[in-house]
Enzyme design. Structure first.
Site, PDB file in Angstrom:
ATOM      1  N   ILE A 165       0.821  -1.213   0.000  1.00  0.00           N
ATOM      2  CA  ILE A 165       0.000   0.000   0.000  1.00  0.00           C
ATOM      3  C   ILE A 165       0.861   1.272   0.000  1.00  0.00           C
ATOM      4  CG2 ILE A 165      -0.249   0.358   2.505  1.00  0.00           C
ATOM      5  CD1 ILE A 165      -3.303   0.593   1.989  1.00  0.00           C
ATOM      6  N   SER A 218       6.579  -4.206  10.870  1.00  0.00           N
ATOM      7  CA  SER A 218       5.414  -3.475  11.363  1.00  0.00           C
ATOM      8  C   SER A 218       4.130  -4.299  11.289  1.00  0.00           C
ATOM      9  CB  SER A 218       5.239  -2.165  10.580  1.00  0.00           C
ATOM     10  OG  SER A 218       5.036  -2.420   9.207  1.00  0.00           O
ATOM     11  N   HIS A 243       6.155 -11.930   5.840  1.00  0.00           N
ATOM     12  CA  HIS A 243       5.984 -11.503   4.445  1.00  0.00           C
ATOM     13  C   HIS A 243       7.330 -11.249   3.816  1.00  0.00           C
ATOM     14  CE1 HIS A 243       5.632  -8.115   7.257  1.00  0.00           C
ATOM     15  NE2 HIS A 243       6.300  -7.409   6.369  1.00  0.00           N
TER      16      HIS A 243
HETATM   17  P1  5GP Z   1       7.079  -4.604   7.436  1.00  0.00           P
HETATM   18  O1  5GP Z   1       7.372  -3.191   7.874  1.00  0.00           O
HETATM   19  O2  5GP Z   1       6.313  -5.351   8.489  1.00  0.00           O
HETATM   20  O3  5GP Z   1       8.274  -5.358   6.948  1.00  0.00           O
HETATM   21  O4  5GP Z   1       6.163  -4.470   6.139  1.00  0.00           O
HETATM   22  C1  5GP Z   1       4.786  -4.292   6.212  1.00  0.00           C
HETATM   23  C2  5GP Z   1       4.361  -3.703   4.895  1.00  0.00           C
HETATM   24  O5  5GP Z   1       2.960  -3.798   4.811  1.00  0.00           O
HETATM   25  C3  5GP Z   1       4.718  -2.221   4.734  1.00  0.00           C
HETATM   26  O6  5GP Z   1       5.562  -2.062   3.599  1.00  0.00           O
HETATM   27  C4  5GP Z   1       3.361  -1.536   4.559  1.00  0.00           C
HETATM   28  O7  5GP Z   1       3.381  -0.490   3.623  1.00  0.00           O
HETATM   29  C5  5GP Z   1       2.473  -2.674   4.118  1.00  0.00           C
HETATM   30  N1  5GP Z   1       1.086  -2.532   4.508  1.00  0.00           N
HETATM   31  C6  5GP Z   1       0.605  -2.150   5.722  1.00  0.00           C
HETATM   32  N2  5GP Z   1      -0.732  -2.157   5.731  1.00  0.00           N
HETATM   33  C7  5GP Z   1      -1.104  -2.575   4.487  1.00  0.00           C
HETATM   34  C8  5GP Z   1      -2.403  -2.790   3.882  1.00  0.00           C
HETATM   35  O8  5GP Z   1      -3.454  -2.617   4.476  1.00  0.00           O
HETATM   36  N3  5GP Z   1      -2.403  -3.212   2.591  1.00  0.00           N
HETATM   37  C9  5GP Z   1      -1.249  -3.419   1.885  1.00  0.00           C
HETATM   38  N4  5GP Z   1      -1.359  -3.823   0.620  1.00  0.00           N
HETATM   39  N5  5GP Z   1      -0.015  -3.229   2.435  1.00  0.00           N
HETATM   40  C10 5GP Z   1       0.041  -2.816   3.708  1.00  0.00           C
END
Ligand code: 5GP
Ligand code: ZN
Length: 115
Positions: free
Chosen positions: A31, A96, A101
């Site tokens: 997103i 986050s 993922h």
């Molecule tokens: P992390 O920071 O955990 O490695 O990555 C989480 C990712 O999820 C971030 O890049 C963030 O932009 C993405 N993200 C968070 N909420 C959503 C959502 O509701 N939909 C989508 N498609 N991505 C999301």
């Protein structure tokens, strides 16, 4: 897990821009993209993070997740120019969302070391 964002996306309860799907994984556009192509690859099954892949039996999840990420990168046309796969774990890793993922990032030259 009903309170997990990515479980809810996997269940279709929250919309996402889906790139590809298998029986046990899916890929959708981030997103808040950090590159011209930024896709997230998740297992459909809830696994909290990379650290939880050490649990017995999780090697199948880990292997299929990585293979699917490579397939998605190929499908998105990133192989010729290259791409980066990222898995963040915990606070220092910058995680986050608590559902494991793989970030598939491409379309620009990445820098090293990562921030
Ligand atoms: P992390 O920071 O955990 O490695 O990555 C989480 C990712 O999820 C971030 O890049 C963030 O932009 C993405 N993200 C968070 N909420 C959503 C959502 O509701 N939909 C989508 N498609 N991505 C999301
Ligand atoms: Zn989950």
């Amino acid at each position: 897990m009903s309170d997990c964002l990515f479980c809810r996306i996997a269940a279709g309860e929250i919309p996402a821009n889906v790139v590809a799907r298998t029986a046990d994984a899916m890929a959708f556009h981030d997103i808040n993209p950090q590159a011209p192509t930024h896709v997230l690859v998740i297992p459909t099954e809830h696994v909290a993070g990379p650290a939880d892949l050490v649990a017995p039996g999780r090697e199948r999840v880990a292997g299929s997740l990585l293979q699917f990420a490579a397939q998605v990168a190929h499908q998105l046309g990133l192989v010729a120019t290259g791409y980066r796969l990222v898995l963040n774990q915990g606070v220092d890793g910058g995680q986050s969302v608590g559902h494991v993922h793989v970030h598939v990032l491409g379309g620009r030259r990445m820098t090293w070391p990562p921030g």
